[in-house]
Design a protein around this motif. Structure first.
Motif, PDB file in Angstrom:
ATOM      1  N   LYS A  18      16.924  -2.770 -13.929  1.00  0.00           N
ATOM      2  CA  LYS A  18      16.218  -1.499 -13.867  1.00  0.00           C
ATOM      3  C   LYS A  18      17.214  -0.350 -13.796  1.00  0.00           C
ATOM      4  O   LYS A  18      18.347  -0.512 -13.330  1.00  0.00           O
ATOM      5  N   CYS A  19      16.776   0.826 -14.235  1.00  0.00           N
ATOM      6  CA  CYS A  19      17.633   1.993 -14.285  1.00  0.00           C
ATOM      7  C   CYS A  19      18.263   2.302 -12.930  1.00  0.00           C
ATOM      8  O   CYS A  19      19.449   2.650 -12.847  1.00  0.00           O
ATOM      9  N   GLU A  20      17.474   2.174 -11.854  1.00  0.00           N
ATOM     10  CA  GLU A  20      17.974   2.527 -10.522  1.00  0.00           C
ATOM     11  C   GLU A  20      19.061   1.589 -10.003  1.00  0.00           C
ATOM     12  O   GLU A  20      19.677   1.850  -8.962  1.00  0.00           O
ATOM     13  N   GLN A  21      19.317   0.504 -10.705  1.00  0.00           N
ATOM     14  CA  GLN A  21      20.378  -0.411 -10.285  1.00  0.00           C
ATOM     15  C   GLN A  21      21.764   0.059 -10.728  1.00  0.00           C
ATOM     16  O   GLN A  21      22.770  -0.506 -10.312  1.00  0.00           O
ATOM     17  N   PHE A  22      21.794   1.141 -11.548  1.00  0.00           N
ATOM     18  CA  PHE A  22      23.070   1.635 -12.068  1.00  0.00           C
ATOM     19  C   PHE A  22      23.367   3.038 -11.550  1.00  0.00           C
ATOM     20  O   PHE A  22      22.467   3.816 -11.246  1.00  0.00           O
ATOM     21  N   SER A  23      24.659   3.344 -11.457  1.00  0.00           N
ATOM     22  CA  SER A  23      25.099   4.687 -11.084  1.00  0.00           C
ATOM     23  C   SER A  23      26.343   5.039 -11.896  1.00  0.00           C
ATOM     24  O   SER A  23      26.970   4.168 -12.504  1.00  0.00           O
ATOM     25  N   PHE A  83      27.674 -11.648 -21.304  1.00  0.00           N
ATOM     26  CA  PHE A  83      26.369 -11.006 -21.419  1.00  0.00           C
ATOM     27  C   PHE A  83      25.592 -11.264 -20.139  1.00  0.00           C
ATOM     28  O   PHE A  83      25.424 -12.405 -19.726  1.00  0.00           O
ATOM     29  N   TYR A  84      25.135 -10.173 -19.488  1.00  0.00           N
ATOM     30  CA  TYR A  84      24.448 -10.317 -18.196  1.00  0.00           C
ATOM     31  C   TYR A  84      22.929 -10.214 -18.287  1.00  0.00           C
ATOM     32  O   TYR A  84      22.219 -10.859 -17.524  1.00  0.00           O
ATOM     33  N   GLY A  85      22.430  -9.384 -19.214  1.00  0.00           N
ATOM     34  CA  GLY A  85      20.985  -9.208 -19.312  1.00  0.00           C
ATOM     35  C   GLY A  85      20.650  -7.978 -20.132  1.00  0.00           C
ATOM     36  O   GLY A  85      21.471  -7.481 -20.904  1.00  0.00           O
ATOM     37  N   ILE A  86      19.432  -7.462 -19.957  1.00  0.00           N
ATOM     38  CA  ILE A  86      18.996  -6.287 -20.713  1.00  0.00           C
ATOM     39  C   ILE A  86      18.366  -5.259 -19.772  1.00  0.00           C
ATOM     40  O   ILE A  86      17.981  -5.569 -18.646  1.00  0.00           O
ATOM     41  N   ALA A  87      18.281  -4.032 -20.259  1.00  0.00           N
ATOM     42  CA  ALA A  87      17.618  -2.950 -19.530  1.00  0.00           C
ATOM     43  C   ALA A  87      16.918  -2.064 -20.547  1.00  0.00           C
ATOM     44  O   ALA A  87      17.251  -2.089 -21.740  1.00  0.00           O
ATOM     45  N   GLN A  88      15.942  -1.273 -20.070  1.00  0.00           N
ATOM     46  CA  GLN A  88      15.226  -0.364 -20.956  1.00  0.00           C
ATOM     47  C   GLN A  88      15.151   1.017 -20.324  1.00  0.00           C
ATOM     48  O   GLN A  88      14.314   1.283 -19.470  1.00  0.00           O
ATOM     49  N   PHE A  89      16.069   1.881 -20.723  1.00  0.00           N
ATOM     50  CA  PHE A  89      16.056   3.297 -20.325  1.00  0.00           C
ATOM     51  C   PHE A  89      17.054   4.045 -21.190  1.00  0.00           C
ATOM     52  O   PHE A  89      17.856   3.425 -21.900  1.00  0.00           O
TER      53      PHE A  89
END
Length: 350
Positions: A18-23, A83-89
């Motif tokens: 999710k977007c909030e997992q990144f900074s 490759f770790y996964g995907i995100a959508q934002f």
């Protein structure tokens, strides 16, 4: 694509972020298919890379699915980007909902091989260069063993993390068994492209096409320069024609003969004359072993001569200064002669 991804996520084959997992998301590069961002994964204390795609549509979705499937088959290898996964934002506007798919991947702290060589080349020993070449060969060997042809190898698709090669960008990769049915256009950067493809756009790229690109990359690692680089001129059709007519870069002075032989055989105009990737690996292993021995012997001799100088100095101090000057001069001459050894005259294959 959506059905496949949703099924894979539900079965925990792919992790969704999710977007909030990144900074601290920052753009660090862009290419023909999309952009790459660096971000901090919260609660993990590590940097990761986010790969986005231009014009997200059905064709792009299939490309993403294809790349995810290939990464799943080779993610275990140390010289292939994880490759770790995907995100959508949208990384550039996180407050707006977006259906764009991002690939969450391992971050390479030294960027591309191209930028790494530009920054570090003068500090690299021949042992370092051989190790970079060997790691690249190991990555491509993993692909070929999994029946995958990369098809787009060049120094901007090879990354470096903590001085270790990491192969990336599988957007053009194809399964070997299906590549014979592929009739796509001539993608890639001209100096790295299979000459047969430059001559005939219908030519199907294969394992030996990757070997050709490996040859060019090995030359680039040995020289620290881009192939046929001209600051005032872009790669063009005229260069492609010359390459088809067997134009190749000249070896860099002091390059070991066995290393030159490896990359010149790799970029042979006839694919059947090129070695397999496993043969390239084996020969680079020999080169690494020999250069390591040479380096160890060099350091040993310098240390012994240094200790000899010190001993001679002590002896001369109790006798006279003239003898010290003579013995020190002899030792210095030996060191100078050793430093003048020409690697090009040493055959590492014997």
């Amino acid at each position: 694509m959506q059905n496949w991804v949703e099924e894979a996520i539900s079965k925990e084959h792919i992790k969704i972020y999710k977007c909030e997992q990144f900074s601290n998301i920052q753009k660090i590069g862009s290419g023909g298919s999309g952009k790459v961002y660096r971000a901090n994964l919260k609660n993990h204390g590590q940097n990761i890379a986010l790969k986005s795609f231009f014009d997200f549509n059905e064709a792009t979705a299939k490309e993403i699915e294809h790349e995810i499937r290939l990464h799943r088959d080779v993610h275990f290898h140390d010289n292939i980007i994880k490759f770790y996964g995907i995100a959508q934002f949208d990384p550039e506007n996180q407050n707006v909902q977006s259906k764009n798919c991002l690939l969450v991947m391992e971050y390479a702290d030294s960027g591309t091989l191209k930028s790494y060589l530009k920054k570090n080349f003068n500090c690299l020993t021949w042992n370092d260069k051989c190790r970079l070449a060997y790691q690249l060969a190991c990555a491509v060997s993993c692909l070929h063993n999994e029946k995958i042809v990369h098809r787009d190898l060049h120094s901007s698709n090879v990354l470096v993390h903590q001085n270790i090669v990491k192969l990336s960008d599988f957007g053009l990769s194809k399964r070997i068994e299906s590549s014979s049915n592929t009739r796509s256009g001539c993608f890639g950067i001209i100096p790295y492209i299979e000459p047969k493809k430059l001559l005939n756009n219908q030519y199907s790229l294969n394992e030996k096409s990757d070997i050709y690109s490996i040859g060019v990359l090995l030359w680039e690692i040995s020289s620290g320069r881009l192939p046929f680089y001209n600051e005032s001129k872009e790669y063009d059709v005229a260069l492609a024609i010359k390459i088809v007519q067997d134009l190749r870069e000249d070896p860099t002075p002091d390059t070991p003969k066995d290393y030159i032989k490896i990359y010149t055989e790799c970029w042979d105009g006839e694919p059947d004359n090129r070695p397999t990737i496993d043969q390239v690996k084996e020969r680079l292993e020999v080169a690494i072993a020999r250069t390591s021995v040479m380096t160890e012997n060099y350091q040993t001799v310098k240390f012994q001569l240094l200790m000899s100088d010190k001993q001679e100095f002590k002896t001369s101090s109790s006798n006279n200064t003239s003898s010290n000057n003579t013995s020190h001069g002899d030792s210095s001459q030996i060191i100078q002669n050793f430093n003048k050894l020409n690697l090009n005259e040493i055959d590492l294959t014997t």
